[in-house]
Scaffold this motif. Structure first.
Motif, PDB file in Angstrom:
ATOM      1  N   THR A   1       0.858  -1.185   0.000  1.00  0.00           N
ATOM      2  CA  THR A   1       0.000   0.000   0.000  1.00  0.00           C
ATOM      3  C   THR A   1       0.893   1.233   0.000  1.00  0.00           C
ATOM      4  O   THR A   1       2.069   1.156   0.387  1.00  0.00           O
ATOM      5  CB  THR A   1      -0.927   0.053   1.229  1.00  0.00           C
ATOM      6  OG1 THR A   1      -0.136   0.008   2.428  1.00  0.00           O
ATOM      7  CG2 THR A   1      -1.923  -1.102   1.211  1.00  0.00           C
ATOM      8  N   LYS A   2       0.329   2.342  -0.404  1.00  0.00           N
ATOM      9  CA  LYS A   2       1.127   3.567  -0.506  1.00  0.00           C
ATOM     10  C   LYS A   2       1.672   4.012   0.844  1.00  0.00           C
ATOM     11  O   LYS A   2       2.788   4.523   0.942  1.00  0.00           O
ATOM     12  CB  LYS A   2       0.298   4.682  -1.146  1.00  0.00           C
ATOM     13  CG  LYS A   2       0.109   4.494  -2.649  1.00  0.00           C
ATOM     14  CD  LYS A   2      -0.587   5.693  -3.281  1.00  0.00           C
ATOM     15  CE  LYS A   2      -0.496   5.625  -4.816  1.00  0.00           C
ATOM     16  NZ  LYS A   2      -1.123   4.432  -5.387  1.00  0.00           N
TER      17      LYS A   2
ATOM     18  N   LYS B   1       7.405  -3.287  -2.221  1.00  0.00           N
ATOM     19  CA  LYS B   1       6.048  -3.243  -2.757  1.00  0.00           C
ATOM     20  C   LYS B   1       6.006  -3.781  -4.185  1.00  0.00           C
ATOM     21  O   LYS B   1       5.102  -4.555  -4.547  1.00  0.00           O
ATOM     22  CB  LYS B   1       5.518  -1.813  -2.700  1.00  0.00           C
ATOM     23  CG  LYS B   1       5.544  -1.209  -1.300  1.00  0.00           C
ATOM     24  CD  LYS B   1       5.053   0.229  -1.282  1.00  0.00           C
ATOM     25  CE  LYS B   1       5.253   0.858   0.089  1.00  0.00           C
ATOM     26  NZ  LYS B   1       4.693   2.211   0.200  1.00  0.00           N
ATOM     27  N   GLN B   2       6.984  -3.392  -4.978  1.00  0.00           N
ATOM     28  CA  GLN B   2       7.025  -3.854  -6.372  1.00  0.00           C
ATOM     29  C   GLN B   2       7.285  -5.356  -6.449  1.00  0.00           C
ATOM     30  O   GLN B   2       6.737  -6.044  -7.314  1.00  0.00           O
ATOM     31  CB  GLN B   2       8.093  -3.073  -7.142  1.00  0.00           C
ATOM     32  CG  GLN B   2       7.732  -1.609  -7.338  1.00  0.00           C
ATOM     33  CD  GLN B   2       8.833  -0.793  -7.979  1.00  0.00           C
ATOM     34  OE1 GLN B   2      10.018  -1.140  -7.899  1.00  0.00           O
ATOM     35  NE2 GLN B   2       8.469   0.316  -8.612  1.00  0.00           N
TER      36      GLN B   2
ATOM     37  N   VAL C   1       3.965  -7.149  -5.887  1.00  0.00           N
ATOM     38  CA  VAL C   1       3.097  -7.099  -7.068  1.00  0.00           C
ATOM     39  C   VAL C   1       3.590  -8.076  -8.136  1.00  0.00           C
ATOM     40  O   VAL C   1       2.794  -8.747  -8.805  1.00  0.00           O
ATOM     41  CB  VAL C   1       3.033  -5.660  -7.629  1.00  0.00           C
ATOM     42  CG1 VAL C   1       2.305  -5.624  -8.969  1.00  0.00           C
ATOM     43  CG2 VAL C   1       2.341  -4.733  -6.633  1.00  0.00           C
ATOM     44  N   LYS C   2       4.892  -8.191  -8.280  1.00  0.00           N
ATOM     45  CA  LYS C   2       5.488  -9.048  -9.317  1.00  0.00           C
ATOM     46  C   LYS C   2       5.371 -10.533  -8.967  1.00  0.00           C
ATOM     47  O   LYS C   2       5.244 -11.385  -9.856  1.00  0.00           O
ATOM     48  CB  LYS C   2       6.962  -8.670  -9.493  1.00  0.00           C
ATOM     49  CG  LYS C   2       7.686  -9.476 -10.547  1.00  0.00           C
ATOM     50  CD  LYS C   2       9.141  -9.038 -10.655  1.00  0.00           C
ATOM     51  CE  LYS C   2       9.897  -9.889 -11.677  1.00  0.00           C
ATOM     52  NZ  LYS C   2      11.330  -9.493 -11.753  1.00  0.00           N
TER      53      LYS C   2
ATOM     54  N   ASN D   1      -2.033  -7.280  -6.862  1.00  0.00           N
ATOM     55  CA  ASN D   1      -1.828  -6.787  -8.222  1.00  0.00           C
ATOM     56  C   ASN D   1      -1.610  -5.287  -8.319  1.00  0.00           C
ATOM     57  O   ASN D   1      -1.364  -4.777  -9.407  1.00  0.00           O
ATOM     58  CB  ASN D   1      -3.047  -7.159  -9.086  1.00  0.00           C
ATOM     59  CG  ASN D   1      -3.324  -8.648  -9.074  1.00  0.00           C
ATOM     60  OD1 ASN D   1      -2.448  -9.441  -9.374  1.00  0.00           O
ATOM     61  ND2 ASN D   1      -4.540  -9.040  -8.706  1.00  0.00           N
ATOM     62  N   ASP D   2      -1.721  -4.572  -7.207  1.00  0.00           N
ATOM     63  CA  ASP D   2      -1.574  -3.124  -7.272  1.00  0.00           C
ATOM     64  C   ASP D   2      -1.112  -2.587  -5.924  1.00  0.00           C
ATOM     65  O   ASP D   2      -0.981  -3.335  -4.951  1.00  0.00           O
ATOM     66  CB  ASP D   2      -2.873  -2.453  -7.709  1.00  0.00           C
ATOM     67  CG  ASP D   2      -4.012  -2.624  -6.710  1.00  0.00           C
ATOM     68  OD1 ASP D   2      -3.870  -3.439  -5.775  1.00  0.00           O
ATOM     69  OD2 ASP D   2      -5.053  -1.941  -6.862  1.00  0.00           O
ATOM     70  N   ILE D   3      -0.851  -1.270  -5.887  1.00  0.00           N
ATOM     71  CA  ILE D   3      -0.379  -0.600  -4.672  1.00  0.00           C
ATOM     72  C   ILE D   3      -1.312   0.577  -4.395  1.00  0.00           C
ATOM     73  O   ILE D   3      -1.009   1.735  -4.696  1.00  0.00           O
ATOM     74  CB  ILE D   3       1.086  -0.130  -4.824  1.00  0.00           C
ATOM     75  CG1 ILE D   3       1.979  -1.293  -5.254  1.00  0.00           C
ATOM     76  CG2 ILE D   3       1.599   0.472  -3.512  1.00  0.00           C
ATOM     77  CD1 ILE D   3       3.402  -0.883  -5.623  1.00  0.00           C
ATOM     78  N   PRO D   4      -2.479   0.306  -3.818  1.00  0.00           N
ATOM     79  CA  PRO D   4      -3.437   1.377  -3.534  1.00  0.00           C
ATOM     80  C   PRO D   4      -3.106   2.073  -2.218  1.00  0.00           C
ATOM     81  O   PRO D   4      -2.204   1.657  -1.485  1.00  0.00           O
ATOM     82  CB  PRO D   4      -4.758   0.611  -3.404  1.00  0.00           C
ATOM     83  CG  PRO D   4      -4.323  -0.705  -2.807  1.00  0.00           C
ATOM     84  CD  PRO D   4      -2.974  -1.014  -3.406  1.00  0.00           C
TER      85      PRO D   4
ATOM     86  N   GLU E   1      -8.251   3.167   0.020  1.00  0.00           N
ATOM     87  CA  GLU E   1      -8.759   2.592  -1.229  1.00  0.00           C
ATOM     88  C   GLU E   1      -8.905   1.082  -1.106  1.00  0.00           C
ATOM     89  O   GLU E   1      -9.905   0.497  -1.547  1.00  0.00           O
ATOM     90  CB  GLU E   1      -7.826   2.943  -2.390  1.00  0.00           C
ATOM     91  CG  GLU E   1      -7.885   4.390  -2.832  1.00  0.00           C
ATOM     92  CD  GLU E   1      -6.766   4.777  -3.784  1.00  0.00           C
ATOM     93  OE1 GLU E   1      -6.864   5.863  -4.386  1.00  0.00           O
ATOM     94  OE2 GLU E   1      -5.781   4.003  -3.919  1.00  0.00           O
TER      95      GLU E   1
ATOM     96  N   VAL F   1     -10.024  -7.330  -7.593  1.00  0.00           N
ATOM     97  CA  VAL F   1      -8.685  -6.753  -7.569  1.00  0.00           C
ATOM     98  C   VAL F   1      -8.221  -6.703  -6.132  1.00  0.00           C
ATOM     99  O   VAL F   1      -8.919  -6.208  -5.260  1.00  0.00           O
ATOM    100  CB  VAL F   1      -8.685  -5.334  -8.167  1.00  0.00           C
ATOM    101  CG1 VAL F   1      -7.296  -4.718  -8.075  1.00  0.00           C
ATOM    102  CG2 VAL F   1      -9.139  -5.357  -9.630  1.00  0.00           C
TER     103      VAL F   1
END
Length: 336
Positions: free
Chosen positions: A204-205, A214-215, A218-219, A295-298, A302, A335
């Motif tokens: 998360t942010k 974080k990356q 996701v990967k 799948n994402d970094i909200p 969010e 998601v």
């Protein structure tokens, strides 16, 4: 959504952020609490009780919502000064403690005298029942999918959660494999009163960790975690990297004669190197199989808002639709 957990802890949504080493700082806990969940400061990341007191005060400056502190009871020769940590928690006005590791039994009188509600993390039904017996207010039931210590029984949550529901009288949350609305609805269906997320909150942010971490989450896929230290009966699920590959090679060479000193370089001091410096090859750090659903970094808000909105849609539309024959038969994708 109201459950036994939201009522017990005075929170809006039945979502708890687990204690995570070098992640559970004030920024993380405040973001989760402000979004309606229960944010948790990781107590032993703070090297002294005095530093924990400062971190609690810093968190209170960021949120007026309930927060908690994680205390992990470690099997070490030189124990951290737990009574002083508990005093800092009490004086900081924190009313929830997440305990983990060894049984908190000897510290329960001090915690209860301070009016603190205790949720203990357990990897088995028998340990959950012991937590209930010693006066814990709730349990976090940790399935084999989880990051960190999954216990030694290897029971996944599809079995563990219904078994806990069959046996426990106190409320419990599902931990391990929790990432999205589907996780929450499934956990509720199996008898839990909420869910605990660890790995998912790192991506998360607001999570106070290096962007590389974080990356990497996701990967990664659900195939990118591995169990280490099984021979020591101190099993940990971690994300694969070069340091972990070295650790596994040492384990293969040593076999049953493995000692913790043999893998010192791959496990000691790894968290600051990963979380602060972003060295993704440093060694063993906890990561759940749930990484395959990230799948994402909200932002934290969010993420939690999405989980709750999607959970309501699943319950009101998809599940109810099965009863009245209006639901589409294709699978639901969420998601995370």
């Amino acid at each position: 959504m109201k459950t036994a957990i939201t009522e017990l802890f005075g929170i809006e949504h039945p979502i708890i952020q687990g204690g995570m080493h070098y992640v559970g700082f004030a920024e993380m806990a405040a973001a989760v609490s402000n979004a309606g969940g229960l944010g948790i400061i990781t107590g032993l990341t703070q090297k002294t009780p005095e530093l924990l007191a400062k971190e609690i005060a810093r968190c209170h400056a960021m949120t007026d919502k309930p927060i908690g502190v994680n205390l992990t009871f470690l099997p070490t020769f030189s124990s951290p000064p737990y009574p002083e940590y508990i005093a800092a928690i009490k004086e900081g006005g924190v009313k929830v403690v997440e305990t983990a590791g060894r049984s908190p039994e000897q510290y329960m009188p001090a915690l209860k005298a301070a009016g603190i509600k205790v949720i203990h993390k357990c990897t088995s039904v028998r340990h959950s029942l012991k937590a209930e017996k010693i006066g814990c207010d709730a349990v976090s039931v940790d399935g084999f999918e989880c990051g960190g210590h999954p216990g030694e029984d290897d029971i996944p949550n599809m079995i563990l959660l219904p078994r806990a529901a069959d046996e426990l009288k106190i409320p419990f949350v599902a931990s391990g494999g929790m990432a999205d609305a589907r996780s929450l609805v499934a956990a509720l269906a199996m008898g839990a009163a909420g869910m605990n997320m660890g790995t998912r909150f790192i991506a998360t942010k607001e999570a106070p960790v290096h962007l590389n971490v974080k990356q990497a989450l996701v990967k990664a896929t659900e195939l990118d975690t591995v169990l280490v230290m099984r021979a020591l009966r101190n099993t940990e699920r971690v994300l694969k990297n070069k340091g972990v590959d070295q650790l596994l090679e040492i384990e293969r060479e040593k076999g049953a004669s493995l000692k913790i000193d043999d893998i010192h370089d791959q496990v000691a001091g790894v968290y600051p190197r990963v979380m602060v410096n972003g060295d993704m090859e440093a060694g063993a750090w906890s990561c759940g199989m749930v990484v395959g659903l990230i799948n994402d970094i909200p932002t934290v808000k969010e993420l939690i808002d999405r989980i709750m909105a999607d959970a309501e849609a699943i319950i009101r539309q998809r599940l109810t639709g099965f009863l009245d024959g209006t639901v589409e038969t294709r699978p639901t994708r969420a998601v995370a």
